[in-house]
Design an enzyme around this catalytic site. Structure first.
Site, short mmCIF file in Angstrom:
data_model
loop_
_atom_site.label_atom_id
_atom_site.label_comp_id
_atom_site.label_asym_id
_atom_site.label_seq_id
_atom_site.Cartn_x
_atom_site.Cartn_y
_atom_site.Cartn_z
N ALA A 29 0.84 -1.20 0.00
CA ALA A 29 0.00 0.00 0.00
C ALA A 29 0.87 1.25 0.00
O ALA A 29 2.08 1.16 -0.16
CB ALA A 29 -0.92 -0.02 1.21
N ASN A 30 0.27 2.41 0.14
CA ASN A 30 1.03 3.67 0.23
C ASN A 30 0.35 4.60 1.23
O ASN A 30 -0.67 4.25 1.81
CB ASN A 30 1.16 4.31 -1.16
CG ASN A 30 -0.20 4.66 -1.74
OD1 ASN A 30 -0.92 5.50 -1.22
ND2 ASN A 30 -0.57 3.97 -2.81
#
Ligand code: C5P
Length: 220
Positions: A29-30
């Protein structure tokens, strides 16, 4: 209609990160919070637009008056965006993962003493903005974002061409700026005919200014 200048217009907005599974319990993810994209969806709705917000996993509430579709992976986000076409405008704010795990495991990867450490092979995700920007049902107005940590303007300008966008909203997301996940944003608007720099603003204010600019575009 002065109050609702976008009445009768359909908008697609993407927001948040994507989660790309490694196995059933792990993902890539980010740091995107969805705050900027959600604020834009809300601001467009406030001006009367019918908004479909396609959101990755976020911790913030669905904006009121907006049709929100929740997705996890980039491919799901692409499918939801294409399902929402045709539209008058698309504002792609999501921080879509550039890569996903080539073959996510259907069982949790196990740690076995003495065995080698797994390596993740990645593959490219679909570029949703580019797909929409070159689509036969391309919305009249296509806006992208560019989160950069260096050469913000030249990178954003290249993106404008490559992705078939009318406008790129570029911001510097170097860790020191606190923009990724933060409540304020400092952006530059990159258009085919020039650059406009906005002051440091709350993400809601960036959203309201952008929505006003979009309304002007449709009334020009
Ligand atoms: O290429 P880059 O990720 O920097 O481009 C950012 C812009 O493209 C954003 O508007 C983002 O929402 C969009 N994008 C997308 N699908 C991807 C990657 C980026 O829609 N796979």
């Amino acid at each position: 209609d002065g109050e609702k200048p976008l009445k009768g217009r359909n908008a697609i907005v993407t927001s948040g990160p994507t989660h790309e599974p490694i196995d059933p319990v792990r993902y890539i993810a980010n740091r995107s919070s969805g705050r900027q994209g959600h604020a834009i969806a809300a601001a467009l709705a406030k001006l009367g637009a019918e908004v479909t917000l396609v959101s990755g996993p976020v911790a913030i509430a669905d904006p009121v008056g907006v049709h929100t579709v929740h997705v996890e992976r980039a491919e799901e986000m692409r499918d939801a965006v294409l399902a929402a076409l045709p539209a008058d405008m698309a504002v792609m704010v999501a921080a879509v993962a550039d890569w996903r795990v080539a073959s996510a495991a259907d069982q949790k990867l196990k740690k076995h003493p003495g065995e080698s450490i797994p390596t993740l092979a990645l593959t490219e995700n679909p570029d949703i903005l580019k797909t929409v920007g070159h689509h036969t049902m391309r919305p009249r107005l296509v806006i992208g974002f560019a989160a950069e940590t260096q050469d913000v303007e030249s990178n954003a300008r290249a993106k404008l061409e490559r992705k078939g966008a009318d406008l790129i909203v570029a911001n510097d997301v170097s860790p020191a700026t606190g923009i990724m996940g933060g409540s304020r944003n400092s952006v530059r608007l990159i258009r085919h005919d020039g650059v406009e720099r906005w002051p440091d603003l709350a993400k809601e204010e960036v959203a309201e200014r952008l929505a006003a600019l979009i309304a002007e575009y449709f009334h020009a």
